[in-house]
Design an enzyme around this catalytic site. Structure first.
Site, PDB file in Angstrom:
ATOM      1  CG  HIS A  42      -1.848  -1.100   1.351  1.00 15.84           C
ATOM      2  ND1 HIS A  42      -1.719  -2.104   2.270  1.00 15.84           N
ATOM      3  CD2 HIS A  42      -2.972  -1.386   0.635  1.00 15.84           C
ATOM      4  CE1 HIS A  42      -2.724  -2.959   2.142  1.00 15.84           C
ATOM      5  NE2 HIS A  42      -3.488  -2.554   1.149  1.00 15.84           N
ATOM      6  CD  GLN A 158      -9.504  -5.341  -5.907  1.00 19.24           C
ATOM      7  OE1 GLN A 158     -10.289  -5.786  -5.092  1.00 19.24           O
ATOM      8  NE2 GLN A 158      -8.427  -4.659  -5.528  1.00 19.24           N
ATOM      9  CB  SER A 191      -4.016  -7.057   5.009  1.00 23.18           C
ATOM     10  OG  SER A 191      -3.765  -5.864   4.300  1.00 23.18           O
ATOM     11  NE  ARG A 192      -8.330 -12.196   3.454  1.00 28.08           N
ATOM     12  CZ  ARG A 192      -8.981 -11.453   2.548  1.00 28.08           C
ATOM     13  NH1 ARG A 192      -8.380 -11.074   1.448  1.00 28.08           N
ATOM     14  NH2 ARG A 192     -10.236 -11.093   2.754  1.00 28.08           N
TER      15      ARG A 192
HETATM   16  O1  PAF Z   1      -8.091  -4.387  -2.739  1.00 23.27           O
HETATM   17  C1  PAF Z   1      -8.735  -3.991  -1.752  1.00 23.27           C
HETATM   18  O2  PAF Z   1      -8.177  -3.674  -0.704  1.00 23.27           O
HETATM   19  C2  PAF Z   1     -10.250  -3.920  -1.842  1.00 23.27           C
HETATM   20  O3  PAF Z   1     -10.767  -4.946  -2.620  1.00 23.27           O
HETATM   21  C3  PAF Z   1     -10.761  -2.547  -2.318  1.00 23.27           C
HETATM   22  C4  PAF Z   1     -10.316  -2.254  -3.749  1.00 23.27           C
HETATM   23  C5  PAF Z   1     -10.261  -1.452  -1.407  1.00 23.27           C
HETATM   24  C6  PAF Z   1     -12.290  -2.526  -2.300  1.00 23.27           C
HETATM   25  O4  PAF Z   1     -12.780  -2.752  -1.018  1.00 23.27           O
END
Ligand code: PAF
Length: 292
Positions: A42, A158, A191-192
């Site tokens: 992040h 995603q 995070s997991r």
């Molecule tokens: O990747 C993530 O952390 C989540 O899927 C997101 C894009 C913030 C949507 O909740």
């Protein structure tokens, strides 16, 4: 110079007004949607946003609609204080941390339906997951009307689903996808990972090892099905239960249609109750016989 703490904003109207005001004054705004429990992956997204934009907003919202009934919504790590410290280092201006009712008003009854690349793989194993992701991301894009939004390639499917939705709905935001950040042994940051026992943490590198083997096999001309079978064997040899190991088209996520097209190798597996995913792009020009 000490980095200043980001402003924490909970109210949707307030974040929308702040972002519109900044853009109205000619500032470029970057946006990083997250669920918190932030790590170096992040941080790299926020850093890239801070380099390319004048102001950066990061949302922290553990989105209930993208978790299945037996998934980890309740135990998903929440660490707002530590997250804000990490974001201060990256010169983030706003942290948007809305309450659930701000995203899903009482009685809410509207969901985005996503098909095509949302259906296989994660979509098949986690029914409703990408509908939840698309619904929240669309809502976040409304509330944080930024110039650019940053996503990590670790969640490859995603990124495909979000780019498809942005194109389909004509959402005026540029999507930027940045490379996966890895631990020293190659495990993709997630995070997991915090859920893993020390033993499982050592095993988890099997996903990365399998993807490196896939890349090697790709560059020596091994057929996609054989690469997938090899990845499955390697992952299982590390004590990971395989959900899928596959080589597909990076956009449609369907089987490859041309012999020398680019591909993506995608893997998902379970260690105890922890589910991890990872992927690697396989470039067309690394395939033997591909046009120079
Ligand atoms: O990747 C993530 O952390 C989540 O899927 C997101 C894009 C913030 C949507 O909740």
């Amino acid at each position: 110079m000490t980095a200043s703490r980001p402003e924490i904003v909970a109210a949707p109207d307030a974040i929308a007004a702040a972002v519109r005001d900044a853009r109205g004054r000619g500032r470029r705004v970057g946006f990083v949607p997250t669920m918190g429990a932030l790590h170096a992956g992040h941080a790299s997204l926020a850093a890239a946003a801070a380099t390319a934009c004048d102001d950066v907003a990061v949302s922290i919202f553990v989105n209930p609609t993208q978790f299945g009934p037996h998934e980890d919504f309740h135990r998903y790590p929440r660490a707002l204080e530590a997250d804000c410290r990490l974001l201060a280092e990256q010169h983030v201006r706003w942290v948007f941390a809305p309450p659930v009712e701000a995203i899903y008003p009482p009685g809410h009854a509207t969901r985005i339906v996503v098909e095509g690349p949302a259906l296989p793989l994660e979509g098949a194993i986690r029914p409703g997951h990408f509908s939840g992701v698309a619904t929240v991301v669309q809502r976040l894009f409304q509330l944080v009307p930024a110039d650019r939004a940053y996503f990590g390639a670790k969640d490859w499917q995603q990124t495909v689903v979000v780019r498809r939705m942005v194109a389909d709905l004509g959402i005026p935001v540029e999507i930027v996808v940045l490379p996966t950040v890895r631990e020293a042994d190659g495990l993709a940051m997630s995070s997991r990972n915090a859920y893993l026992s020390p033993v499982d943490r050592r095993r988890a590198v099997g996903l990365h090892v399998a993807l490196l083997e896939a890349e090697r096999d790709w560059s020596t001309g091994v057929a996609p099905e054989a690469i997938a079978a090899g990845m499955r064997r390697t992952i299982e040899a590390h004590g990971i239960a395989v959900d899928y190991a596959t080589v597909v088209d990076p956009e449609s996520l369907q089987p490859l249609s041309a012999p020398f097209a680019s591909a993506v190798a995608l893997v998902a597996g379970r260690l105890g109750t922890t589910r991890l995913i990872d992927n690697r792009l396989l470039a067309a020009d690394r395939r033997p016989g591909a046009a120079p």
